[in-house]
Design a protein around this motif. Structure first.
Motif, short mmCIF file in Angstrom:
data_model
loop_
_atom_site.label_atom_id
_atom_site.label_comp_id
_atom_site.label_asym_id
_atom_site.label_seq_id
_atom_site.Cartn_x
_atom_site.Cartn_y
_atom_site.Cartn_z
N TYR A 1 -27.99 -16.92 -16.45
CA TYR A 1 -27.47 -15.61 -16.03
C TYR A 1 -26.53 -15.69 -14.83
O TYR A 1 -25.63 -14.87 -14.69
N ILE A 2 -26.74 -16.66 -13.95
CA ILE A 2 -25.85 -16.82 -12.79
C ILE A 2 -25.98 -18.24 -12.24
O ILE A 2 -27.05 -18.84 -12.27
N ASN A 3 -24.84 -18.79 -11.80
CA ASN A 3 -24.85 -20.11 -11.16
C ASN A 3 -25.04 -19.87 -9.66
O ASN A 3 -24.09 -19.75 -8.90
N ILE A 4 -26.30 -19.79 -9.25
CA ILE A 4 -26.62 -19.34 -7.89
C ILE A 4 -26.13 -20.32 -6.82
O ILE A 4 -25.73 -19.92 -5.72
N ILE A 5 -26.12 -21.63 -7.13
CA ILE A 5 -25.65 -22.63 -6.16
C ILE A 5 -24.15 -22.44 -5.90
O ILE A 5 -23.69 -22.51 -4.75
N ALA A 6 -23.37 -22.18 -6.97
CA ALA A 6 -21.92 -21.94 -6.81
C ALA A 6 -21.67 -20.73 -5.92
O ALA A 6 -20.79 -20.73 -5.06
N VAL A 7 -22.47 -19.67 -6.12
CA VAL A 7 -22.32 -18.45 -5.30
C VAL A 7 -22.67 -18.76 -3.84
O VAL A 7 -21.94 -18.37 -2.92
N LEU A 8 -23.77 -19.47 -3.63
CA LEU A 8 -24.24 -19.75 -2.26
C LEU A 8 -23.24 -20.60 -1.47
O LEU A 8 -23.01 -20.34 -0.29
N ILE A 9 -22.62 -21.60 -2.11
CA ILE A 9 -21.69 -22.45 -1.37
C ILE A 9 -20.46 -21.65 -0.93
O ILE A 9 -19.94 -21.84 0.18
N ILE A 10 -20.01 -20.72 -1.77
CA ILE A 10 -18.87 -19.86 -1.41
C ILE A 10 -19.25 -18.94 -0.24
O ILE A 10 -18.48 -18.77 0.71
N VAL A 11 -20.44 -18.38 -0.29
CA VAL A 11 -20.91 -17.48 0.78
C VAL A 11 -21.06 -18.26 2.10
O VAL A 11 -20.68 -17.76 3.17
N ILE A 12 -21.57 -19.48 2.03
CA ILE A 12 -21.72 -20.31 3.24
C ILE A 12 -20.35 -20.61 3.86
O ILE A 12 -20.16 -20.51 5.08
N VAL A 13 -19.37 -20.97 3.02
CA VAL A 13 -18.01 -21.25 3.51
C VAL A 13 -17.42 -20.00 4.15
O VAL A 13 -16.81 -20.06 5.24
N ALA A 14 -17.58 -18.84 3.49
CA ALA A 14 -17.05 -17.58 4.03
C ALA A 14 -17.70 -17.24 5.37
O ALA A 14 -17.03 -16.76 6.30
N ALA A 15 -19.00 -17.52 5.50
CA ALA A 15 -19.71 -17.25 6.76
C ALA A 15 -19.14 -18.14 7.88
O ALA A 15 -18.96 -17.68 9.02
#
Length: 469
Positions: free
Chosen positions: A158-172
């Protein structure tokens, strides 16, 4: 009426307006920081894959020549970018250059192309990062299947949660500002280069001269020979595309007339050297016919019994992709800011916060990229990334010609040599590379640009700040 519409569409933005609006950016980046951003964007996980797969399928050991030729072609474009970026030190990369040199509609088309390129590139790399990370931690931890891939209920993901998290970490990291986050980025780039050099040094001890024979294999089944070297050049050329993102930082650069050319051309020299050396060592360690595998560097290290170094190289791939995500999210936010600054996108996206950071643009870019990376399978969209960049390469190369003739612009920094021949050669080569893309890619690109033109005519042109002049 038609003539008036055309005149309005090709109305040019002034450099003075951009410099005034971008003046709130903090000038924190020097030449070393630009090299960090550039190498971060250009050298990703591809350095551990492309030299092997292109050698096995297309060029043989002469893939080293393919990389050197691709670096030479990219160097022409890099020189064009260096002249334009040092003359026009503003945010927004080719989007802003198009606005100032050719007119608003050209800038918009380039901006629309680069939005597609940056967003898809980051999303694609984030899914690659997730795959590497998942395999690395698999012995101790595994995610529930529902959270491990793009939206595909039939397959149970349903979602690639690791891909989402790495983008959010970079944005932070980026939201804290360039001054604070650039040190982390520079450290990651140095670590990545150290790991690549480790592979080159260790691998050099296992080179067998016989693996280079023949260096240019005879033409066979539509591959190899000198034609294979040239085909290989067009395949590996895309490894160098990331330096376009570097020019989006110009508004935050100290002394851009000196530092932009150093950052852009320096990135190409370092990347060209490292790619070529990895290709030379890899094809010397293992015969090229065995390198058509998912991870040729890991295969070669295992083949010579260096399994410990393989783990380090896996870490290098993760770091390489991380720095690429960092640079491309950064460039995406500056592009969205630049288009919002001109009124062509809604939502006050051209506003900077009290710390001189485009937080709204960064937020929008993060949400869109994380959605792509988490939910959409992106395998078929890679060519579209190349299309956006090559179009920017073509227009920026061509832009050197009118730029030299503009009396209102202070073009006293870096000058591309061989004017006007080399800018035309650079534009011609970029156009040739576009012609090498798959026909279905060109069709999808035409649909994307058609949609962009509709948005520009229906919304952008009415709300553009050029109407206030």
């Amino acid at each position: 009426m038609g003539m008036k519409l055309l005149q309005r569409m090709f109305k040019k933005e002034s450099l003075a307006n951009y410099l005034k609006t971008d003046g709130a950016f903090k000038k924190t980046l020097g030449a070393k920081d630009l090299l960090g951003l550039g190498v971060g964007a250009v050298i990703g996980a591809g350095i551990f894959i492309l030299p092997g797969t292109v050698a096995a399928t297309t060029a043989g050991p002469a893939v080293t020549l393919s990389f050197l030729l691709a670096a030479a072609v990219s160097a022409l474009v890099a020189m064009a970018y260096s002249e334009v970026a040092s003359t026009l030190p503003v945010a927004g990369s080719a989007y802003s250059y198009g606005n100032i040199i050719f007119g608003e509609v050209v800038g918009w088309i380039l901006g629309w192309a680069l939005i597609l390129e940056y967003f898809l590139a980051v999303a694609a790399v984030s899914t690659g990062w997730a795959a590497y990370f998942t395999s690395l931690v698999a012995p101790v931890f595994s995610l529930p299947k529902a959270l491990s891939g793009p939206f595909n209920p039939a397959q149970g993901t349903y979602i690639n949660i690791i891909a989402v998290l790495i983008i959010v970490i970079v944005a932070a990291l980026l939201s804290r500002g360039m001054k604070e986050s650039k040190y982390f980025q520079n450290a990651m780039v140095l670590l990545k280069i150290a790991i690549i050099i480790l592979f080159i040094v260790v691998g050099a001890f296992y080179i067998k001269q016989s693996n280079y024979q023949p260096f240019i294999p005879a033409r066979h089944a539509g591959a190899f020979g000198w034609q294979g070297v040239l085909t290989g050049t067009s395949l590996v050329f895309f490894a160098f595309l990331g330096f376009d993102a570097l020019s989006s930082s110009a508004a935050e650069v100290k002394n851009p007339k000196r530092n932009m050319p150093l950052g852009i051309i320096g990135t190409l020299v370092i990347a060209g050297l490292l790619y070529s050396l990895v290709a030379l060592v890899l094809t010397g360690m293992v015969h090229y016919t065995k390198l058509n595998v998912a991870d040729p560097v890991a295969y070669a290290l295992n083949a010579v019994g260096q399994r410990g170094i393989f783990l380090v190289v896996s870490l290098g791939a993760l770091v390489g992709m991380f720095t690429m995500i960092y640079t491309m999210v950064y460039a995406s936010s500056r592009l969205v800011y630049a288009i919002g600054r001109d009124g062509l996108l809604p939502g006050n996206l051209g506003k900077l916060n009290v710390n001189g950071e485009p937080s709204r643009a960064l937020g929008v870019a993060t949400v869109v990229i994380a959605t792509f990376g988490g939910l959409v399978p992106l395998e078929r969209l890679v060519d579209l990334v190349n299309m956006g960049t090559l179009l920017a390469f073509f227009v920026v190369s061509l832009g050197v010609l009118p730029l030299r003739k503009r009396a209102d612009l202070s073009n006293n920094g870096y000058h591309m040599p061989g004017y006007p021949i080399l800018p035309l050669v650079s534009a011609g080569l970029s156009l040739f590379m576009i012609s090498q893309l798959h026909s279905e890619t060109l069709v999808v690109a035409a649909i994307w640009f058609g949609l962009g033109l509709v948005i520009y005519l229906a919304y952008g042109m009415k709300h553009s700040k050029l109407n206030m002049d």
